[in-house]
Design a protein around this motif. Structure first.
Motif, PDB file in Angstrom:
ATOM      1  N   ALA A  42       0.830  -1.212   0.000  1.00 38.98           N
ATOM      2  CA  ALA A  42       0.000   0.000   0.000  1.00 38.98           C
ATOM      3  C   ALA A  42       0.865   1.263   0.000  1.00 38.98           C
ATOM      4  N   LEU A  43       2.086   1.149   0.478  1.00 40.86           N
ATOM      5  CA  LEU A  43       3.001   2.290   0.505  1.00 40.86           C
ATOM      6  C   LEU A  43       3.847   2.406  -0.763  1.00 40.86           C
ATOM      7  N   ALA A  44       3.797   1.387  -1.622  1.00 37.86           N
ATOM      8  CA  ALA A  44       4.594   1.390  -2.852  1.00 37.86           C
ATOM      9  C   ALA A  44       4.174   2.545  -3.748  1.00 37.86           C
ATOM     10  N   ARG A  45       5.177   3.194  -4.344  1.00 39.45           N
ATOM     11  CA  ARG A  45       4.913   4.343  -5.216  1.00 39.45           C
ATOM     12  C   ARG A  45       4.928   3.966  -6.684  1.00 39.45           C
ATOM     13  N   THR A  46       5.624   2.873  -7.002  1.00 40.78           N
ATOM     14  CA  THR A  46       5.821   2.502  -8.406  1.00 40.78           C
ATOM     15  C   THR A  46       5.688   0.990  -8.566  1.00 40.78           C
ATOM     16  N   ASP A  47       5.629   0.542  -9.803  1.00 39.97           N
ATOM     17  CA  ASP A  47       5.638  -0.896 -10.067  1.00 39.97           C
ATOM     18  C   ASP A  47       6.937  -1.518  -9.550  1.00 39.97           C
ATOM     19  N   GLY A  48       8.036  -0.784  -9.665  1.00 41.85           N
ATOM     20  CA  GLY A  48       9.322  -1.269  -9.168  1.00 41.85           C
ATOM     21  C   GLY A  48       9.287  -1.520  -7.667  1.00 41.85           C
ATOM     22  N   ASP A  49       8.632  -0.627  -6.929  1.00 41.17           N
ATOM     23  CA  ASP A  49       8.474  -0.821  -5.487  1.00 41.17           C
ATOM     24  C   ASP A  49       7.685  -2.102  -5.221  1.00 41.17           C
ATOM     25  N   HIS A  50       6.578  -2.259  -5.933  1.00 41.86           N
ATOM     26  CA  HIS A  50       5.718  -3.443  -5.766  1.00 41.86           C
ATOM     27  C   HIS A  50       6.493  -4.736  -5.996  1.00 41.86           C
ATOM     28  N   GLU A  51       7.331  -4.728  -7.037  1.00 42.04           N
ATOM     29  CA  GLU A  51       8.064  -5.940  -7.417  1.00 42.04           C
ATOM     30  C   GLU A  51       9.097  -6.364  -6.382  1.00 42.04           C
ATOM     31  N   LYS A  52       9.528  -5.450  -5.532  1.00 42.68           N
ATOM     32  CA  LYS A  52      10.518  -5.773  -4.502  1.00 42.68           C
ATOM     33  C   LYS A  52       9.912  -6.533  -3.330  1.00 42.68           C
ATOM     34  N   VAL A  53       8.594  -6.514  -3.185  1.00 43.37           N
ATOM     35  CA  VAL A  53       7.921  -7.045  -2.006  1.00 43.37           C
ATOM     36  C   VAL A  53       7.333  -8.429  -2.283  1.00 43.37           C
ATOM     37  N   SER A  54       7.655  -9.374  -1.397  1.00 42.41           N
ATOM     38  CA  SER A  54       7.078 -10.714  -1.514  1.00 42.41           C
ATOM     39  C   SER A  54       7.039 -11.389  -0.146  1.00 42.41           C
ATOM     40  N   LEU A  55       6.229 -12.429  -0.063  1.00 43.87           N
ATOM     41  CA  LEU A  55       6.190 -13.229   1.154  1.00 43.87           C
ATOM     42  C   LEU A  55       7.520 -13.950   1.316  1.00 43.87           C
ATOM     43  N   LEU A  56       8.042 -13.989   2.518  1.00 44.42           N
ATOM     44  CA  LEU A  56       9.296 -14.699   2.764  1.00 44.42           C
ATOM     45  C   LEU A  56       9.182 -16.154   2.335  1.00 44.42           C
ATOM     46  N   LEU A  57       8.070 -16.797   2.700  1.00 42.95           N
ATOM     47  CA  LEU A  57       7.895 -18.220   2.388  1.00 42.95           C
ATOM     48  C   LEU A  57       7.220 -18.456   1.039  1.00 42.95           C
ATOM     49  N   LYS A  58       7.290 -17.490   0.155  1.00 42.44           N
ATOM     50  CA  LYS A  58       6.747 -17.575  -1.199  1.00 42.44           C
ATOM     51  C   LYS A  58       5.231 -17.688  -1.213  1.00 42.44           C
ATOM     52  N   ASN A  59       4.665 -18.854  -0.883  1.00 39.40           N
ATOM     53  CA  ASN A  59       3.216 -19.051  -0.955  1.00 39.40           C
ATOM     54  C   ASN A  59       2.582 -19.360   0.388  1.00 39.40           C
ATOM     55  N   ASP A  60       3.281 -19.014   1.451  1.00 37.69           N
ATOM     56  CA  ASP A  60       2.763 -19.313   2.784  1.00 37.69           C
ATOM     57  C   ASP A  60       3.197 -18.209   3.739  1.00 37.69           C
ATOM     58  N   ILE A  61       2.600 -18.199   4.918  1.00 34.75           N
ATOM     59  CA  ILE A  61       2.943 -17.187   5.908  1.00 34.75           C
ATOM     60  C   ILE A  61       3.858 -17.777   6.978  1.00 34.75           C
ATOM     61  N   VAL A  62       4.605 -16.903   7.621  1.00 33.55           N
ATOM     62  CA  VAL A  62       5.338 -17.264   8.826  1.00 33.55           C
ATOM     63  C   VAL A  62       4.394 -16.934   9.977  1.00 33.55           C
ATOM     64  N   PRO A  63       3.928 -17.942  10.702  1.00 36.87           N
ATOM     65  CA  PRO A  63       2.979 -17.665  11.779  1.00 36.87           C
ATOM     66  C   PRO A  63       3.609 -16.812  12.876  1.00 36.87           C
ATOM     67  N   ASP A  64       2.807 -15.953  13.466  1.00 34.53           N
ATOM     68  CA  ASP A  64       3.292 -15.081  14.533  1.00 34.53           C
ATOM     69  C   ASP A  64       3.333 -15.867  15.840  1.00 34.53           C
ATOM     70  N   PRO A  65       4.526 -16.062  16.415  1.00 36.77           N
ATOM     71  CA  PRO A  65       4.633 -16.871  17.638  1.00 36.77           C
ATOM     72  C   PRO A  65       4.354 -16.088  18.922  1.00 36.77           C
ATOM     73  N   TYR A  66       4.040 -14.809  18.810  1.00 33.17           N
ATOM     74  CA  TYR A  66       3.951 -13.926  19.969  1.00 33.17           C
ATOM     75  C   TYR A  66       3.093 -14.478  21.107  1.00 33.17           C
ATOM     76  N   TYR A  67       1.935 -15.060  20.773  1.00 33.62           N
ATOM     77  CA  TYR A  67       1.010 -15.518  21.813  1.00 33.62           C
ATOM     78  C   TYR A  67       1.197 -16.982  22.200  1.00 33.62           C
ATOM     79  N   GLU A  68       2.147 -17.678  21.570  1.00 35.41           N
ATOM     80  CA  GLU A  68       2.363 -19.091  21.878  1.00 35.41           C
ATOM     81  C   GLU A  68       3.860 -19.373  21.970  1.00 35.41           C
ATOM     82  N   ASP A  69       4.355 -19.455  23.205  1.00 31.56           N
ATOM     83  CA  ASP A  69       5.792 -19.660  23.431  1.00 31.56           C
ATOM     84  C   ASP A  69       6.356 -20.855  22.666  1.00 31.56           C
ATOM     85  N   ASN A  70       5.559 -21.915  22.526  1.00 34.10           N
ATOM     86  CA  ASN A  70       6.066 -23.133  21.886  1.00 34.10           C
ATOM     87  C   ASN A  70       6.195 -23.000  20.365  1.00 34.10           C
ATOM     88  N   GLN A  71       5.843 -21.852  19.807  1.00 35.49           N
ATOM     89  CA  GLN A  71       5.934 -21.659  18.363  1.00 35.49           C
ATOM     90  C   GLN A  71       7.245 -21.015  17.909  1.00 35.49           C
TER      91      GLN A  71
END
Length: 147
Positions: free
Chosen positions: A95-124
């Protein structure tokens, strides 16, 4: 190579990704610049979460010197690749990208999946560390292989 890792608060996932990739790049003798940021500003100026620091230390990675900061529009100018941890981060950064070039730099770290947020579960924290480390090793191979 300049890489930025982004999550929500810059205290759990992105500091781990930052520390792991930086550690692996140094092991390979690569002159890479790695940093991390959050889409929110709640923790600016603070250390990463104590649990992220502890799990990284268990694997020989020191992230205790990192300082949380918020993602800024000029990060698009500074970094070659911006890896985000989940779809919310993806939408917020794009949403902050100004150009197509900005957009192209951004991707999910795991490509097609998310890294779950472990904040609320110590065992994660351990599973999150392992999935991020695996992907960071792949990034080293992808961006460091002869073309």
């Amino acid at each position: 190579m300049k890489i930025l890792m982004v999550c929500l608060g810059n205290i759990c996932r992105s500091p781990l990704a930052h520390g792991i990739l930086e550690h692996l790049a140094k092991e390979k003798g690569l002159d890479w610049e790695v940093d991390s940021a959050g889409t929110g500003n709640w923790h600016v100026g603070k250390q990463p979460d104590r649990r992220s620091i502890a799990i990284a230390k268990n694997y020989g990675v020191d992230i205790s010197g990192q300082c949380c900061r918020q993602f800024e529009v000029n990060d698009f100018d500074k970094y070659d690749h911006i890896f985000v941890m989940d779809y919310s981060n993806l939408n917020d950064v794009k949403a902050l990208a100004r150009t197509d070039g900005d957009h192209e730099k951004v991707s999910l770290l795991l490509k097609n999946d998310i890294v779950p947020d472990p904040y609320y579960e110590d065992n994660q924290f351990d599973p999150v560390y392992n999935m991020v480390e695996k992907r960071c090793r792949e990034i080293i191979e992808e961006f460091n292989s002869p073309s």
